[in-house]
Design a protein around this motif. Structure first.
Motif, PDB file in Angstrom:
ATOM      1  N   GLU A   1      -5.784 -10.713   9.045  1.00  0.00           N
ATOM      2  CA  GLU A   1      -6.214  -9.684   8.077  1.00  0.00           C
ATOM      3  C   GLU A   1      -5.271  -9.618   6.882  1.00  0.00           C
ATOM      4  O   GLU A   1      -5.698  -9.474   5.738  1.00  0.00           O
ATOM      5  CB  GLU A   1      -6.254  -8.303   8.755  1.00  0.00           C
ATOM      6  N   LEU A   2      -3.984  -9.720   7.180  1.00  0.00           N
ATOM      7  CA  LEU A   2      -2.996  -9.677   6.101  1.00  0.00           C
ATOM      8  C   LEU A   2      -3.138 -10.923   5.217  1.00  0.00           C
ATOM      9  O   LEU A   2      -3.021 -10.851   3.989  1.00  0.00           O
ATOM     10  CB  LEU A   2      -1.595  -9.614   6.717  1.00  0.00           C
TER      11      LEU A   2
ATOM     12  N   ARG B   1       4.134  -5.308   4.338  1.00  0.00           N
ATOM     13  CA  ARG B   1       3.452  -4.371   5.242  1.00  0.00           C
ATOM     14  C   ARG B   1       4.439  -4.019   6.355  1.00  0.00           C
ATOM     15  O   ARG B   1       4.881  -4.903   7.093  1.00  0.00           O
ATOM     16  CB  ARG B   1       2.206  -5.032   5.827  1.00  0.00           C
TER      17      ARG B   1
ATOM     18  N   GLY C   1       0.833  -1.192   0.000  1.00  0.00           N
ATOM     19  CA  GLY C   1       0.000   0.000   0.000  1.00  0.00           C
ATOM     20  C   GLY C   1       0.873   1.250   0.000  1.00  0.00           C
ATOM     21  O   GLY C   1       2.083   1.183   0.226  1.00  0.00           O
TER      22      GLY C   1
ATOM     23  N   ILE D   1       2.974  -9.761  -0.227  1.00  0.00           N
ATOM     24  CA  ILE D   1       2.561  -8.425   0.229  1.00  0.00           C
ATOM     25  C   ILE D   1       3.520  -7.954   1.313  1.00  0.00           C
ATOM     26  O   ILE D   1       3.815  -8.692   2.260  1.00  0.00           O
ATOM     27  CB  ILE D   1       1.119  -8.447   0.775  1.00  0.00           C
TER      28      ILE D   1
ATOM     29  N   HIS E   1      -0.773   0.814   4.271  1.00  0.00           N
ATOM     30  CA  HIS E   1      -2.179   0.642   3.922  1.00  0.00           C
ATOM     31  C   HIS E   1      -2.345  -0.679   3.186  1.00  0.00           C
ATOM     32  O   HIS E   1      -1.369  -1.293   2.758  1.00  0.00           O
ATOM     33  CB  HIS E   1      -2.639   1.756   2.963  1.00  0.00           C
ATOM     34  N   ASP E   2      -3.623  -1.048   2.990  1.00  0.00           N
ATOM     35  CA  ASP E   2      -3.911  -2.185   2.115  1.00  0.00           C
ATOM     36  C   ASP E   2      -3.496  -1.838   0.683  1.00  0.00           C
ATOM     37  O   ASP E   2      -3.388  -0.668   0.326  1.00  0.00           O
ATOM     38  CB  ASP E   2      -5.419  -2.489   2.129  1.00  0.00           C
ATOM     39  N   VAL E   3      -3.325  -2.870  -0.116  1.00  0.00           N
ATOM     40  CA  VAL E   3      -3.070  -2.674  -1.545  1.00  0.00           C
ATOM     41  C   VAL E   3      -4.335  -2.053  -2.155  1.00  0.00           C
ATOM     42  O   VAL E   3      -5.450  -2.520  -1.882  1.00  0.00           O
ATOM     43  CB  VAL E   3      -2.760  -4.032  -2.215  1.00  0.00           C
ATOM     44  N   CYS E   4      -4.172  -1.007  -2.973  1.00  0.00           N
ATOM     45  CA  CYS E   4      -5.362  -0.313  -3.504  1.00  0.00           C
ATOM     46  C   CYS E   4      -5.789  -0.929  -4.845  1.00  0.00           C
ATOM     47  O   CYS E   4      -5.014  -1.649  -5.490  1.00  0.00           O
ATOM     48  CB  CYS E   4      -5.087   1.177  -3.647  1.00  0.00           C
TER      49      CYS E   4
ATOM     50  N   TRP F   1      -4.005  -3.488  -7.681  1.00  0.00           N
ATOM     51  CA  TRP F   1      -4.503  -4.844  -7.994  1.00  0.00           C
ATOM     52  C   TRP F   1      -4.705  -4.996  -9.506  1.00  0.00           C
ATOM     53  O   TRP F   1      -4.395  -6.042 -10.084  1.00  0.00           O
ATOM     54  CB  TRP F   1      -5.825  -5.126  -7.275  1.00  0.00           C
TER      55      TRP F   1
ATOM     56  N   GLU G   1      -5.872 -10.438   2.864  1.00  0.00           N
ATOM     57  CA  GLU G   1      -5.485  -9.576   1.734  1.00  0.00           C
ATOM     58  C   GLU G   1      -4.701 -10.379   0.690  1.00  0.00           C
ATOM     59  O   GLU G   1      -4.860 -10.188  -0.515  1.00  0.00           O
ATOM     60  CB  GLU G   1      -4.658  -8.394   2.240  1.00  0.00           C
TER      61      GLU G   1
END
Lengths: 263, 289
Positions: B256-257, B247, B207, B245, B221-224, B228, B260
């Motif tokens: 949560e990860l 983080r 992110g 990913i 942040h999460d990947v937007c 994607w 994702e």
């Protein structure tokens, strides 16, 4: 100038800018319609300080609590100004904190600051120090009586003696438990603490009395038990000394401070 | 080395040690930050060994400073080699950047000018590192916030030429392409189209944050969605590439990860064939690279 020389000059100019020093780099950076070369470079200069402050904050959480945000930020600014990073691994960036707090005004007018930094850096050193074998008590039992005089000890690399003139360990302990720290008091006599990591990877600490401090300091320097006996005569009679020395040795073994016996 | 497909991984972070050790969650592999384990001993290495026993790993460094004009840091390379012997990673990566000069370290991934002299310098240094380590390395493209007046070519041409001359592989960071495309006003697809497919060994996803008109690669942040979409574009161009990913801040609970990461798995599943997504048998072996 061309080629590698030009690249070197560019890197030196860039680094001067990041460090807040006089630099010509801005002329070598493209501006965009919305951002000047300076604005773009400032992203790196800002990130440099933030990254170093994050590293210092991670290493000195209790010092931060003791000082509060504003004063701790002053310490970090002073540290970063005096110690541009010359290390590869950020883990070791803040190792000069005790030295800074001992020597720089106004921090050196509050000796507790350097003592808190010493406690925190000693825990960090203990946390990831070398893994070594642990000496068991039966190794002592196997020793011939005549070997005692030449006995030398090898310690876990986590073993550190901390000389503290104040009740800084009590202050550290309270703050690290989010409790109100006790009033700062100078110890009536200079007090030394030992901090080390046991085989379960948990760090421990306890105060040392004068005799044990003398014995442990000599043992850590690699001195033989003959020298340690001699030093203990300042504290105990000739009859008491051998028993005292053996009891220290047994407690150091029980507490997993030792990694080897040689004689 | 041909391209093994490891599947879908995560960056191993201290916040998640306990969860990973206790629950052994389903993740195909972990990427570690090499420098976090360049310490003498204690818990970092003990946890690393425990987790390595259960998962394939790759190593990712931030301090090689391959683009610096200082001499290569031999002490660092020796520590890296020691860690490689301990971890037996599938592969080892660092960044196409410089971090220090005159022995002063910025601890940042600083961009290089894209010109012929810099290509020669990089190709030579990467070859030296590969000779010392006795294995090819992967280099990662950066997010950058400045461009130099002395640059003579776009980043993708610079990266492709270094890869060609040095024989190294690419860790293609899809988010970094997106960030730099925004900051330097190019089309991210143009970058991906220009990269030699056979040299791409791994993808990073992450992110980012907006800072005025710039995007900063913050990993917080999460990947937007646009990243994607770019990931899907990259899969179509390159086929199955080991994906993870990163983080590093504002780190959520492990579950949560992991959820994702399932988005990456779902995109790959709809974009590629089952045969393409078959995890290489060799990926399960230690030191397979």
């Amino acid at each position: 100038m061309g080629g590698l020389d030009q690249l070197r000059q560019l890197q030196q100019d860039f680094m001067h800018y990041v460090l807040g020093e006089q630099s010509e780099i801005v002329t070598q950076i493209e501006s965009t319609p919305v951002l000047s070369a300076k604005d773009r470079l400032d992203i790196y200069a800002t990130a440099y300080k933030l990254r170093l402050k994050e590293a210092i904050s991670t290493d000195y959480e209790v010092l931060h609590l003791y000082l509060g945000d504003e004063q701790f930020d002053n310490v970090m600014e002073d540290y970063i100004a005096h110690y541009p990073s010359r290390i590869t691994n950020l883990r070791y960036y803040s190792i000069n904190m005790t030295a800074l707090l001992k020597t720089r005004s106004p921090f050196n007018q509050h000796p507790v600051l350097a003592e808190l930094a010493t406690i925190e850096s000693s825990f960090a050193n203990s946390f990831d120090s070398h893994d070594r074998t642990v000496v068991a008590l039966d190794e002592l039992a196997a020793m011939a009586p005549e070997a005692w005089a030449t006995l030398r000890l090898a310690f876990q690399s986590s073993v550190q003696i901390l000389p503290l003139a104040f009740n800084s360990f009590e202050v550290w302990r309270a703050l690290s438990k989010a409790q109100t720290p006790p009033t700062l008091e100078a110890s009536s006599e200079s007090l030394n603490w030992v901090l080390w990591r046991r085989a379960d990877l948990i760090s421990h600490y306890r105060p040392l009395d004068g005799a044990e401090n003398a014995a442990l300091s000599l043992a850590l320097q690699g001195e033989s038990f003959a020298v340690i006996f001699e030093a203990l005569l300042d504290f105990y009679s000739e009859e008491e000394t051998p028993m005292k020395a053996v009891s220290y040795l047994q407690s150091w073994i029980n507490e997993e401070m030792l990694s080897g016996l040689s004689y | 080395m041909s391209r093994p497909f490891l599947g879908f991984g995560l960056g191993l972070r201290t916040d998640h040690y306990q969860h990973v050790i206790e629950h052994r969650p389903q993740v195909d592999w972990f990427e570690i930050i090499s420098e976090n384990y360049m310490v003498p001993g204690g818990k970092p290495l003990a946890n690393l060994d425990k987790i390595r026993a259960d998962y394939p790993m790759v190593m990712h460094g931030v301090s090689m400073s391959i683009g610096s004009t200082d001499p290569l840091n031999q002490g660092y390379l020796e520590k890296l080699k020691g860690l490689i012997e301990r971890v037996e990673p599938l592969w080892v990566s660092d960044h196409l950047c410089w971090t220090h000069v005159d022995q002063v370290n910025s601890h940042d991934l600083l961009p290089l000018p894209y010109d012929e002299a810099t290509i020669n310098h990089l190709a030579d240094r990467i070859s030296q590192v590969q000779d010392f380590l006795g294995r090819p390395i992967l280099i990662e493209n950066l997010s950058s916030y400045v461009s130099y007046t002395q640059s003579e070519m776009p980043e993708w041409a610079f990266v492709s030429e270094i890869v060609k001359r040095s024989g190294c592989y690419l860790l293609l960071d899809i988010n970094n392409i997106f960030v730099s495309a925004h900051n330097h006003h190019f089309k991210p697809e143009t970058y991906i189209d220009a990269i030699p497919s056979e040299r791409v060994m791994q993808f990073h996803l992450a992110g980012h944050s907006y800072n005025g008109d710039m995007i900063i690669d913050t990993h917080d942040h999460d990947v937007c969605d646009p990243v994607w979409a770019l990931y899907e574009y990259a899969l179509r161009r390159f086929g199955a590439v080991s994906t993870m990913i990163e983080r590093d801040d504002n780190i959520p609970p492990f579950t949560e990860l992991r959820a994702e990461l399932a988005i990456a798995e779902a995109i790959a599943a709809k974009t590629l064939t089952e045969q393409q997504l078959e995890i290489s048998g060799r990926a399960l072996l230690r030191g397979a690279a």
